[in-house]
Scaffold this motif. Structure first.
Motif, PDB file in Angstrom:
ATOM      1  N   PRO A 164       0.804  -1.238   0.000  1.00 48.32           N
ATOM      2  CA  PRO A 164       0.000   0.000   0.000  1.00 48.32           C
ATOM      3  C   PRO A 164       0.832   1.282   0.000  1.00 48.32           C
ATOM      4  N   MET A 165       2.028   1.245   0.558  1.00 50.61           N
ATOM      5  CA  MET A 165       2.825   2.469   0.620  1.00 50.61           C
ATOM      6  C   MET A 165       3.395   2.870  -0.752  1.00 50.61           C
ATOM      7  N   LEU A 166       3.342   1.952  -1.738  1.00 50.10           N
ATOM      8  CA  LEU A 166       3.882   2.276  -3.056  1.00 50.10           C
ATOM      9  C   LEU A 166       3.119   3.418  -3.730  1.00 50.10           C
ATOM     10  N   GLU A 172      12.928   4.656  -2.964  1.00 52.42           N
ATOM     11  CA  GLU A 172      13.388   3.263  -2.998  1.00 52.42           C
ATOM     12  C   GLU A 172      13.926   2.855  -1.631  1.00 52.42           C
ATOM     13  N   LYS A 173      14.689   3.744  -0.999  1.00 50.43           N
ATOM     14  CA  LYS A 173      15.250   3.444   0.315  1.00 50.43           C
ATOM     15  C   LYS A 173      14.150   3.231   1.352  1.00 50.43           C
ATOM     16  N   ASN A 174      13.081   4.042   1.295  1.00 46.16           N
ATOM     17  CA  ASN A 174      11.975   3.893   2.239  1.00 46.16           C
ATOM     18  C   ASN A 174      11.389   2.480   2.161  1.00 46.16           C
ATOM     19  N   VAL A 175      11.151   2.024   0.936  1.00 48.51           N
ATOM     20  CA  VAL A 175      10.550   0.700   0.743  1.00 48.51           C
ATOM     21  C   VAL A 175      11.514  -0.392   1.202  1.00 48.51           C
ATOM     22  N   ARG A 176      12.790  -0.257   0.822  1.00 50.40           N
ATOM     23  CA  ARG A 176      13.804  -1.225   1.258  1.00 50.40           C
ATOM     24  C   ARG A 176      13.859  -1.340   2.777  1.00 50.40           C
ATOM     25  N   ASP A 177      13.914  -0.192   3.444  1.00 49.56           N
ATOM     26  CA  ASP A 177      14.038  -0.198   4.905  1.00 49.56           C
ATOM     27  C   ASP A 177      12.822  -0.835   5.567  1.00 49.56           C
ATOM     28  N   GLN A 178      11.641  -0.549   5.038  1.00 49.62           N
ATOM     29  CA  GLN A 178      10.424  -1.111   5.619  1.00 49.62           C
ATOM     30  C   GLN A 178      10.361  -2.626   5.418  1.00 49.62           C
ATOM     31  N   LEU A 179      10.761  -3.083   4.247  1.00 49.62           N
ATOM     32  CA  LEU A 179      10.793  -4.529   3.994  1.00 49.62           C
ATOM     33  C   LEU A 179      11.751  -5.233   4.952  1.00 49.62           C
ATOM     34  N   ASP A 180      12.949  -4.677   5.091  1.00 48.48           N
ATOM     35  CA  ASP A 180      13.937  -5.309   5.959  1.00 48.48           C
ATOM     36  C   ASP A 180      13.454  -5.327   7.414  1.00 48.48           C
ATOM     37  N   TYR A 181      12.828  -4.240   7.857  1.00 50.07           N
ATOM     38  CA  TYR A 181      12.299  -4.158   9.219  1.00 50.07           C
ATOM     39  C   TYR A 181      11.197  -5.200   9.434  1.00 50.07           C
ATOM     40  N   LEU A 182      10.260  -5.261   8.492  1.00 49.98           N
ATOM     41  CA  LEU A 182       9.125  -6.174   8.655  1.00 49.98           C
ATOM     42  C   LEU A 182       9.561  -7.630   8.637  1.00 49.98           C
ATOM     43  N   MET A 183      10.540  -7.976   7.793  1.00 50.55           N
ATOM     44  CA  MET A 183      11.000  -9.367   7.767  1.00 50.55           C
ATOM     45  C   MET A 183      11.558  -9.774   9.122  1.00 50.55           C
ATOM     46  N   TYR A 210      21.092  -0.632  -6.608  1.00 50.34           N
ATOM     47  CA  TYR A 210      21.104  -0.389  -5.170  1.00 50.34           C
ATOM     48  C   TYR A 210      20.147   0.760  -4.857  1.00 50.34           C
ATOM     49  N   PRO A 211      19.215   0.576  -3.905  1.00 51.51           N
ATOM     50  CA  PRO A 211      18.188   1.593  -3.663  1.00 51.51           C
ATOM     51  C   PRO A 211      18.768   2.982  -3.364  1.00 51.51           C
TER      52      PRO A 211
END
Length: 338
Positions: A164-166, A172-183, A210-211
């Motif tokens: 939804p945040m897309l 790109e960095k925002n999405v990367r960071d959120q994915l890594d946090y959620l995993m 690289y993001p």
């Protein structure tokens, strides 16, 4: 089956290979992934010596307590030997190999300098271990597949929460960071590799981008390549998106890649040559007029390494076997398009 039984079966498979030899009496492992696979030991320094009846793990003082705990948890019968220098490792090996004439070693996992020192330290002849040794770890048991399934599920769930945040023009960095946090929140030890988020006509045309701070905007093609790491085992997932309405060129490329992947998955199975899976995916993209935009191999094995045998590309000679875990990930990339 228990963790202890998985490790026991793995060691049995290695010893069966050793038992087929008449001149080789031991195996010396220096690949830390192989050592982990057999013993559960996760330290960054270690050598594992295996004979028909015994096994020793040599590591330094940082890891002796850890080694004892992890080996006991895996139910592995091995002696932990503390060695504070590399030379002391070689002296300990020489003592235990004094009655051996030939031993296998992992020629791809030590430097030439280390080989020379090891060779002069031992009375036994060093023989490069056969490819069959690597092939044993290539075939995954049910315990390994369970861990990778969990890693896949975690990455799937993290991506579903991020989608939804897309639409709010994150970077790109925002999405990367959120994915890594959620995993991590969902139980992963971390990402399998540097998470890739690549958006727009320039960045999305680079498979291993690289993001950056680039914003994800309407009209962009978007690549997200993400995987979770669980107890050393990896998952690997690539997803393609278009933000907003798709134009005709984007629809054509998306449908062609989806058809190519489906064709590759349908063909893959025991006894099938990996190069044939690669060729099938390329055939579909060729018929769509997009073959020149597919600029990497179709896939690879996954396990304790994110990229491992078997590889699915035009030069591979591997045949798929029961227990192989592979990716099938065709793609098309063009600068100015994405």
């Amino acid at each position: 089956m228990s963790v202890e039984q998985w490790h026991s079966q793995r060691l049995t498979r290695v010893r069966e290979l050793l038992g087929q030899q008449t001149s080789v009496q031991a195996i010396l492992l220096s690949d830390l992934n192989d050592i982990r696979w057999l013993t559960g030991f996760t330290g960054s320094s270690g050598w594992l010596l295996i004979t028909a009846t015994d096994m020793w793990l040599f590591t330094d003082g940082r890891y002796t307590e850890q080694a004892h705990a992890q080996i006991n948890a895996a139910g592995v019968a091995a002696h932990v030997i503390e060695c504070r220098t590399q030379q002391s490792v070689f002296e300990a090996l020489a003592h235990r190999l004094s009655k051996c004439s030939h031993i296998w070693f992992q020629s791809a996992h030590i430097t030439f300098d280390v080989f020379q020192t090891l060779n002069t330290s031992l009375s036994a002849d060093l023989v490069p271990a056969p490819a069959l040794l690597g092939a044993i770890r290539r075939i995954k048991d049910a315990g390994e597949i369970s861990l990778m399934s969990r890693a896949c599920d975690i990455a799937d769930r993290a991506l579903a929460e991020v989608l939804p945040m897309l639409l709010s023009e994150p970077s790109e960095k925002n999405v990367r960071d959120q994915l890594d946090y959620l995993m991590r929140q969902l139980g992963a030890d971390g990402p399998s590799y540097d998470t890739i988020v690549a958006t727009g006509p320039i960045n999305a045309a680079r498979p291993h981008h690289y993001p950056t701070d680039t914003r994800i905007e309407e009209g962009h093609t978007l690549i997200i390549d993400v995987g979770a790491l669980v107890n050393g085992y990896h998952s690997d997932m690539t997803r393609s998106y278009v933000i907003g309405e798709m134009n005709g060129e984007q629809v054509h490329a998306y449908e062609a890649v989806r058809e190519a992947q489906a064709a590759g998955v349908a063909l893959a199975g025991p006894g099938v040559a990996t190069r044939d899976v690669d060729a099938m995916c390329r055939k579909v993209l060729h018929e769509a007029g997009l073959a020149e935009m597919f600029n990497h191999g179709t896939g690879h094995g996954v396990g304790l390494l994110i990229h491992e045998d078997p590889y699915l590309n035009s030069s591979s000679t591997a045949i798929l076997q029961p227990g192989d875990v592979v990716t099938i990930e065709p793609g098309v990339y063009r600068g100015g398009f994405g």
